[in-house]
Design an enzyme around this catalytic site. Structure first.
Site, PDB file in Angstrom:
ATOM      1  N   THR A  55       0.839  -1.188   0.000  1.00 13.60           N
ATOM      2  CA  THR A  55       0.000   0.000   0.000  1.00 13.60           C
ATOM      3  C   THR A  55       0.877   1.241   0.000  1.00 13.60           C
ATOM      4  O   THR A  55       2.012   1.204   0.491  1.00 13.60           O
ATOM      5  CB  THR A  55      -0.936   0.031   1.229  1.00 13.60           C
ATOM      6  OG1 THR A  55      -1.776   1.187   1.159  1.00 13.60           O
ATOM      7  CG2 THR A  55      -0.150   0.081   2.532  1.00 13.60           C
ATOM      8  N   HIS A  56       0.354   2.322  -0.559  1.00 20.84           N
ATOM      9  CA  HIS A  56       1.014   3.628  -0.494  1.00 20.84           C
ATOM     10  C   HIS A  56       0.244   4.561   0.441  1.00 20.84           C
ATOM     11  O   HIS A  56       0.608   5.720   0.577  1.00 20.84           O
ATOM     12  CB  HIS A  56       1.103   4.245  -1.896  1.00 20.84           C
ATOM     13  CG  HIS A  56       2.110   3.574  -2.782  1.00 20.84           C
ATOM     14  ND1 HIS A  56       3.196   4.232  -3.313  1.00 20.84           N
ATOM     15  CD2 HIS A  56       2.203   2.296  -3.222  1.00 20.84           C
ATOM     16  CE1 HIS A  56       3.909   3.396  -4.051  1.00 20.84           C
ATOM     17  NE2 HIS A  56       3.324   2.216  -4.015  1.00 20.84           N
ATOM     18  N   ARG A  72      -0.398   5.819   3.895  1.00 18.71           N
ATOM     19  CA  ARG A  72       0.385   5.770   5.132  1.00 18.71           C
ATOM     20  C   ARG A  72      -0.458   5.366   6.332  1.00 18.71           C
ATOM     21  O   ARG A  72       0.029   4.745   7.271  1.00 18.71           O
ATOM     22  CB  ARG A  72       1.045   7.134   5.388  1.00 18.71           C
ATOM     23  CG  ARG A  72       1.903   7.656   4.269  1.00 18.71           C
ATOM     24  CD  ARG A  72       2.921   6.663   3.736  1.00 18.71           C
ATOM     25  NE  ARG A  72       3.980   6.343   4.690  1.00 18.71           N
ATOM     26  CZ  ARG A  72       5.034   5.587   4.404  1.00 18.71           C
ATOM     27  NH1 ARG A  72       5.168   5.075   3.181  1.00 18.71           N
ATOM     28  NH2 ARG A  72       5.944   5.327   5.319  1.00 18.71           N
ATOM     29  N   GLY A  73      -1.750   5.705   6.323  1.00 22.81           N
ATOM     30  CA  GLY A  73      -2.624   5.291   7.412  1.00 22.81           C
ATOM     31  C   GLY A  73      -2.788   3.791   7.452  1.00 22.81           C
ATOM     32  O   GLY A  73      -2.666   3.156   8.512  1.00 22.81           O
ATOM     33  N   ASP A  78      -7.743  -4.208   0.654  1.00 27.24           N
ATOM     34  CA  ASP A  78      -8.674  -3.380  -0.100  1.00 27.24           C
ATOM     35  C   ASP A  78      -9.894  -3.212   0.784  1.00 27.24           C
ATOM     36  O   ASP A  78     -10.450  -4.198   1.276  1.00 27.24           O
ATOM     37  CB  ASP A  78      -9.062  -4.008  -1.439  1.00 27.24           C
ATOM     38  CG  ASP A  78      -9.681  -2.957  -2.361  1.00 27.24           C
ATOM     39  OD1 ASP A  78      -8.993  -1.971  -2.675  1.00 27.24           O
ATOM     40  OD2 ASP A  78     -10.855  -3.122  -2.757  1.00 27.24           O
TER      41      ASP A  78
END
Length: 217
Positions: A17-18, A20-21, A78
């Site tokens: 994932t990009h 950050r959360g 997702d």
């Protein structure tokens, strides 16, 4: 471990994932189990286009893209908010509703405006569900997926500045505070030593299922 599932031993694990959360949440979950999480962005991996028609399909394609690119196991998420009165939208397009600048304040206003247009003012008309699907992929192309869900009601105006995304407008069933008013520990408080309490959030519940299916001995 669940029958028929492939087991993954602790070691380096790409978090595909990009966001950050999401990265912080997933890294906090896998770290205590002995995994060494590394972000896809830190490896210079691009974000693949999410062309799937389900949470499972999109999670799998992201995990596979990372796993095959760097020859390491990869874990992808997702997730999204499904609003009953809006026919399940934004669903798999939850991030897209926030735009390229990830303006979730705007996305929440968009949902509220659509609910108001439909006259969805009472709690029963504002039902929603957060869904998270985790996909674990190996470099040889094998993929395992699990799903977690949490049901609740949408509130307006949004409350709280914790969390990210649609958290401030989502009030989970049985709670008096939105996800945006809860600390990460309250929202995701899952422990492998306490399988009877899988955590409140959709992602924590999906992770509990993943541990049971693929990460537990």
């Amino acid at each position: 471990m669940a029958a028929g599932r492939r087991r993954l031993d602790p070691g380096r694990l790409v978090i595909a994932t990009h966001n950050r959360g999401k990265l912080a949440e997933i890294a906090a979950l896998v770290g205590p189990l002995g995994f060494d999480p590394v972000a896809a962005s830190d490896l210079g991996l691009p974000e693949p286009e999410e062309t799937g028609d389900s949470f499972e399909a999109n999670a799998a394609l992201k995990a596979l893209a990372a796993a095959t690119a760097v020859s390491l196991p990869a874990l992808a998420d997702d997730s999204g908010l499904c609003v009953a009165a809006l026919g399940g939208q934004p669903g798999i397009h939850s991030a897209r509703w926030a735009g390229s600048d990830r303006d979730f304040a705007r996305a929440m206003r968009n949902i509220e405006e659509r609910l108001q247009q439909k006259g969805a003012t009472g709690p029963d008309a504002r039902r929603a569900c957060f869904v998270a699907v985790l996909a674990l992929a190996w470099p040889d192309g094998h993929v395992e997926t699990v799903r977690g869900e949490v049901h609740g009601t949408l509130v307006w105006p949004p409350r709280g500045s914790a969390g990210f995304g649609y958290d401030p407008m989502f009030l989970p069933d049985g709670e008096s505070r939105t996800f945006g008013e809860m600390s990460a520990a309250e929202k995701h408080g899952w422990s492998p030593g306490d399988p009877e309490r899988p955590g409140l959030s959709h992602r924590a519940r999906a992770f509990a299922a993943l541990v049971e299916a693929c990460l537990a001995g």
